[in-house]
Design a protein around this motif. Sequence first.
Motif, PDB file in Angstrom:
ATOM      1  N   LEU A 140       3.926   3.533  -5.319  1.00 47.94           N
ATOM      2  CA  LEU A 140       4.220   2.247  -4.675  1.00 47.94           C
ATOM      3  C   LEU A 140       2.996   1.714  -3.941  1.00 47.94           C
ATOM      4  CD1 LEU A 140       7.813   2.863  -3.273  1.00 47.94           C
ATOM      5  CD2 LEU A 140       7.171   1.309  -5.114  1.00 47.94           C
ATOM      6  N   GLY A 141       2.765   0.408  -4.079  1.00 46.62           N
ATOM      7  CA  GLY A 141       1.665  -0.239  -3.395  1.00 46.62           C
ATOM      8  C   GLY A 141       2.034  -0.608  -1.972  1.00 46.62           C
ATOM      9  N   ALA A 142       1.194  -1.417  -1.358  1.00 45.65           N
ATOM     10  CA  ALA A 142       1.416  -1.829   0.031  1.00 45.65           C
ATOM     11  C   ALA A 142       2.701  -2.652   0.151  1.00 45.65           C
ATOM     12  CB  ALA A 142       0.228  -2.639   0.523  1.00 45.65           C
ATOM     13  N   ASN A 143       3.316  -2.589   1.318  1.00 44.55           N
ATOM     14  CA  ASN A 143       4.511  -3.388   1.610  1.00 44.55           C
ATOM     15  C   ASN A 143       4.055  -4.745   2.144  1.00 44.55           C
ATOM     16  OD1 ASN A 143       6.306  -1.045   1.162  1.00 44.55           O
ATOM     17  ND2 ASN A 143       5.327  -0.281   3.015  1.00 44.55           N
ATOM     18  N   LYS A 144       4.362  -5.810   1.401  1.00 52.13           N
ATOM     19  CA  LYS A 144       3.830  -7.138   1.726  1.00 52.13           C
ATOM     20  C   LYS A 144       4.956  -8.141   1.995  1.00 52.13           C
ATOM     21  CE  LYS A 144      -0.047  -6.375  -1.460  1.00 52.13           C
ATOM     22  NZ  LYS A 144      -0.724  -6.879  -2.697  1.00 52.13           N
ATOM     23  N   ARG A 145       4.709  -9.020   2.944  1.00 51.31           N
ATOM     24  CA  ARG A 145       5.615 -10.165   3.143  1.00 51.31           C
ATOM     25  C   ARG A 145       5.324 -11.172   2.044  1.00 51.31           C
ATOM     26  NH1 ARG A 145       3.838 -11.176   9.338  1.00 51.31           N
ATOM     27  NH2 ARG A 145       4.340  -9.102  10.167  1.00 51.31           N
ATOM     28  N   VAL A 146       6.362 -11.624   1.351  1.00 48.50           N
ATOM     29  CA  VAL A 146       6.153 -12.532   0.224  1.00 48.50           C
ATOM     30  C   VAL A 146       6.941 -13.837   0.383  1.00 48.50           C
ATOM     31  CG1 VAL A 146       5.486 -10.763  -1.437  1.00 48.50           C
ATOM     32  CG2 VAL A 146       7.919 -11.268  -1.088  1.00 48.50           C
ATOM     33  N   SER A 147       7.322 -14.154   1.602  1.00 50.44           N
ATOM     34  CA  SER A 147       7.947 -15.448   1.896  1.00 50.44           C
ATOM     35  C   SER A 147       7.650 -15.800   3.342  1.00 50.44           C
ATOM     36  CB  SER A 147       9.466 -15.396   1.670  1.00 50.44           C
ATOM     37  OG  SER A 147      10.109 -14.730   2.749  1.00 50.44           O
ATOM     38  N   THR A 148       7.809 -17.058   3.670  1.00 54.29           N
ATOM     39  CA  THR A 148       7.698 -17.462   5.065  1.00 54.29           C
ATOM     40  C   THR A 148       8.952 -16.994   5.797  1.00 54.29           C
ATOM     41  OG1 THR A 148       8.653 -19.622   4.523  1.00 54.29           O
ATOM     42  CG2 THR A 148       6.247 -19.459   4.578  1.00 54.29           C
ATOM     43  N   PRO A 149       8.850 -16.687   7.095  1.00 53.72           N
ATOM     44  CA  PRO A 149      10.016 -16.190   7.829  1.00 53.72           C
ATOM     45  C   PRO A 149      10.983 -17.316   8.194  1.00 53.72           C
ATOM     46  CG  PRO A 149       8.136 -16.351   9.288  1.00 53.72           C
ATOM     47  CD  PRO A 149       7.630 -16.683   7.916  1.00 53.72           C
ATOM     48  N   PHE A 150      12.245 -16.974   8.283  1.00 54.01           N
ATOM     49  CA  PHE A 150      13.277 -17.904   8.753  1.00 54.01           C
ATOM     50  C   PHE A 150      13.711 -17.457  10.136  1.00 54.01           C
ATOM     51  CE2 PHE A 150      17.952 -18.835   8.965  1.00 54.01           C
ATOM     52  CZ  PHE A 150      17.804 -20.203   9.220  1.00 54.01           C
ATOM     53  N   ASP A 151      13.599 -18.361  11.102  1.00 53.80           N
ATOM     54  CA  ASP A 151      13.898 -18.067  12.502  1.00 53.80           C
ATOM     55  C   ASP A 151      15.367 -18.375  12.780  1.00 53.80           C
ATOM     56  OD1 ASP A 151      14.078 -17.845  15.225  1.00 53.80           O
ATOM     57  OD2 ASP A 151      12.282 -19.027  15.665  1.00 53.80           O
ATOM     58  N   ASN A 152      16.174 -17.337  12.877  1.00 51.05           N
ATOM     59  CA  ASN A 152      17.597 -17.503  13.208  1.00 51.05           C
ATOM     60  C   ASN A 152      17.892 -16.928  14.588  1.00 51.05           C
ATOM     61  OD1 ASN A 152      20.135 -18.481  12.371  1.00 51.05           O
ATOM     62  ND2 ASN A 152      20.846 -16.402  11.895  1.00 51.05           N
ATOM     63  N   SER A 188      -6.429  -3.094  -9.649  1.00 52.10           N
ATOM     64  CA  SER A 188      -7.316  -2.991  -8.494  1.00 52.10           C
ATOM     65  C   SER A 188      -8.028  -1.648  -8.503  1.00 52.10           C
ATOM     66  CB  SER A 188      -6.543  -3.163  -7.185  1.00 52.10           C
ATOM     67  OG  SER A 188      -5.548  -2.171  -7.056  1.00 52.10           O
ATOM     68  N   ILE A 189      -9.163  -1.609  -7.814  1.00 57.41           N
ATOM     69  CA  ILE A 189     -10.028  -0.425  -7.810  1.00 57.41           C
ATOM     70  C   ILE A 189     -10.367  -0.054  -6.372  1.00 57.41           C
ATOM     71  CG2 ILE A 189     -12.205   0.529  -8.645  1.00 57.41           C
ATOM     72  CD1 ILE A 189     -12.072  -2.092 -10.585  1.00 57.41           C
ATOM     73  N   SER A 242       6.984  -4.475  -2.728  1.00 55.48           N
ATOM     74  CA  SER A 242       6.077  -3.360  -2.959  1.00 55.48           C
ATOM     75  C   SER A 242       6.039  -3.107  -4.460  1.00 55.48           C
ATOM     76  CB  SER A 242       6.554  -2.107  -2.220  1.00 55.48           C
ATOM     77  OG  SER A 242       5.680  -1.019  -2.470  1.00 55.48           O
ATOM     78  N   GLU A 243       4.852  -3.220  -5.057  1.00 57.02           N
ATOM     79  CA  GLU A 243       4.726  -3.079  -6.505  1.00 57.02           C
ATOM     80  C   GLU A 243       4.668  -1.625  -6.918  1.00 57.02           C
ATOM     81  OE1 GLU A 243       0.158  -3.531  -7.684  1.00 57.02           O
ATOM     82  OE2 GLU A 243       0.797  -5.051  -6.243  1.00 57.02           O
ATOM     83  N   LYS A 244       5.118  -1.352  -8.142  1.00 57.97           N
ATOM     84  CA  LYS A 244       4.975  -0.027  -8.734  1.00 57.97           C
ATOM     85  C   LYS A 244       3.693  -0.002  -9.549  1.00 57.97           C
ATOM     86  CE  LYS A 244       9.650   1.872  -9.166  1.00 57.97           C
ATOM     87  NZ  LYS A 244      10.675   2.329 -10.139  1.00 57.97           N
ATOM     88  N   GLY A 295       8.765  -3.033  -9.346  1.00 61.26           N
ATOM     89  CA  GLY A 295       8.575  -2.686  -7.946  1.00 61.26           C
ATOM     90  C   GLY A 295       9.865  -2.796  -7.179  1.00 61.26           C
ATOM     91  N   ARG A 296       9.745  -3.099  -5.895  1.00 60.73           N
ATOM     92  CA  ARG A 296      10.923  -3.226  -5.038  1.00 60.73           C
ATOM     93  C   ARG A 296      10.813  -4.516  -4.231  1.00 60.73           C
ATOM     94  NH1 ARG A 296      12.618   1.884  -1.659  1.00 60.73           N
ATOM     95  NH2 ARG A 296      14.281   2.069  -3.202  1.00 60.73           N
ATOM     96  N   LEU A 297      11.874  -5.324  -4.284  1.00 58.48           N
ATOM     97  CA  LEU A 297      11.959  -6.572  -3.523  1.00 58.48           C
ATOM     98  C   LEU A 297      13.148  -6.468  -2.583  1.00 58.48           C
ATOM     99  CD1 LEU A 297      10.961  -9.590  -3.195  1.00 58.48           C
ATOM    100  CD2 LEU A 297      12.739 -10.170  -4.888  1.00 58.48           C
ATOM    101  N   TRP A 298      12.942  -6.833  -1.317  1.00 57.74           N
ATOM    102  CA  TRP A 298      14.062  -6.775  -0.384  1.00 57.74           C
ATOM    103  C   TRP A 298      13.950  -7.846   0.693  1.00 57.74           C
ATOM    104  CZ3 TRP A 298       9.971  -3.371  -0.286  1.00 57.74           C
ATOM    105  CH2 TRP A 298       9.328  -3.121   0.924  1.00 57.74           C
ATOM    106  N   LEU A 299      15.141  -8.209   1.205  1.00 57.81           N
ATOM    107  CA  LEU A 299      15.237  -9.141   2.324  1.00 57.81           C
ATOM    108  C   LEU A 299      15.267  -8.327   3.608  1.00 57.81           C
ATOM    109  CD1 LEU A 299      15.682 -11.985   3.536  1.00 57.81           C
ATOM    110  CD2 LEU A 299      18.157 -11.626   3.211  1.00 57.81           C
TER     111      LEU A 299
END
Length: 271
Positions: free
Chosen positions: A71-83, A103-104, A164-166, A213-217
Motif C-alpha cells: 500500500l502507498g501513502a494515505n492521501k486526501r483526495v477530496s476537499t473537506p466538508f465542514d459539518n 515511481s522510484i 491508498s494505492e496498491k 487500492g483502497r478508497l474511504w470516506l
Amino acid sequence: MTRPGHKGNHRSKKKRITIVLAPVVAVAVAIPLMNQAGAATPSEVAKDCAQDAATLENCEFVDVQFKRNSLGANKRVSTPFDNCGATTEGVKAFNVSATVTRSITLEDGFVAAADSKLGNSFFEIGAKFNTTEINLKRDDKGTGFDFSRTDKVLPDRVGFFMWSEKRTDVSGFLRATYKEEQNGQKVFFSPSEGAATVHVFYPQLLKNGTPDGRLWLRNVKCGTPEADAALGRENSGNVASLRAEQAEPGFGEGGENVTDVEIPLSEIPAP
C-alpha cells in the motif's frame, strides 16, 4: 683461497635480487589503490543514469526481490466538508480525484525519462512482473480517477475522502556500463551489486484500468487537531500545522476521533 672469494660473490648476488624485488611489490600494492580512486562512486552512477549521460553505454535496473499489494501513502483526495456544529448528518457532493504513476525511490528529485536507457529498463522490469492476475502501470504517465459522488457526513464532523494505492514494490540496484574504461573498469553499481535498496513502485490496475487500492470516506470529530488540520485552520497552533505535514493514518487507524467508511472499488468509474 678461491672458496672465500666464491662465497663473497654469492652473497653479493643475493643482495642484488633483494633490491630488485622491493619496488615490484610496491607497484603491485599501488595498482588497486589507483583503481579505487578513479572508479565511479555510487552517487555518480545514480546521477549519470538519471541524466542519461552521454558517457554511458547502458544503464539498467536489476531486480533482486519484490512485494505485491504494497500500500502507498494515505492521501486526501477530496476537499473537506465542514459539518461542524450540526446535529444531523450533512449531505455533500464530493469531487474525488487521484492519480497513480510509476515511481522510484533513489534520491531527492530523481527522474528517469521513459525514453532514457534506465526508463526503458524500468518498463521492461515492469513487463516481467505483469501477469494475468495483476496488471501493472509500467510507464511514468499518470492514470487515475476523477468523479463525483454524494455521501453523508456525520454530525459535528469534518468529512473527506482518502485513498491508498496498491503497488508492486520491486527492489534492486543500478548497473551502469560506461563507454570508456575508468582505470580498466567499465561496469559500476549503485548503491552496490546485489543491493535491494533502489525501489520501483508499479501501481496495480484493475481489469477495467482503474487503479487498485483502497478508497474511504473519513469522518473526523470537530474541534480536534485532526479536523483543524484537514480544514487548514491554524487556530490550534503548532499541533494543527504539524498534523497537516505528517502522513495521514491508514484506514481504521485514526483513533477514537476518526470514523472510516470504505467505498467498494466497483463504485469507482472506469477511466
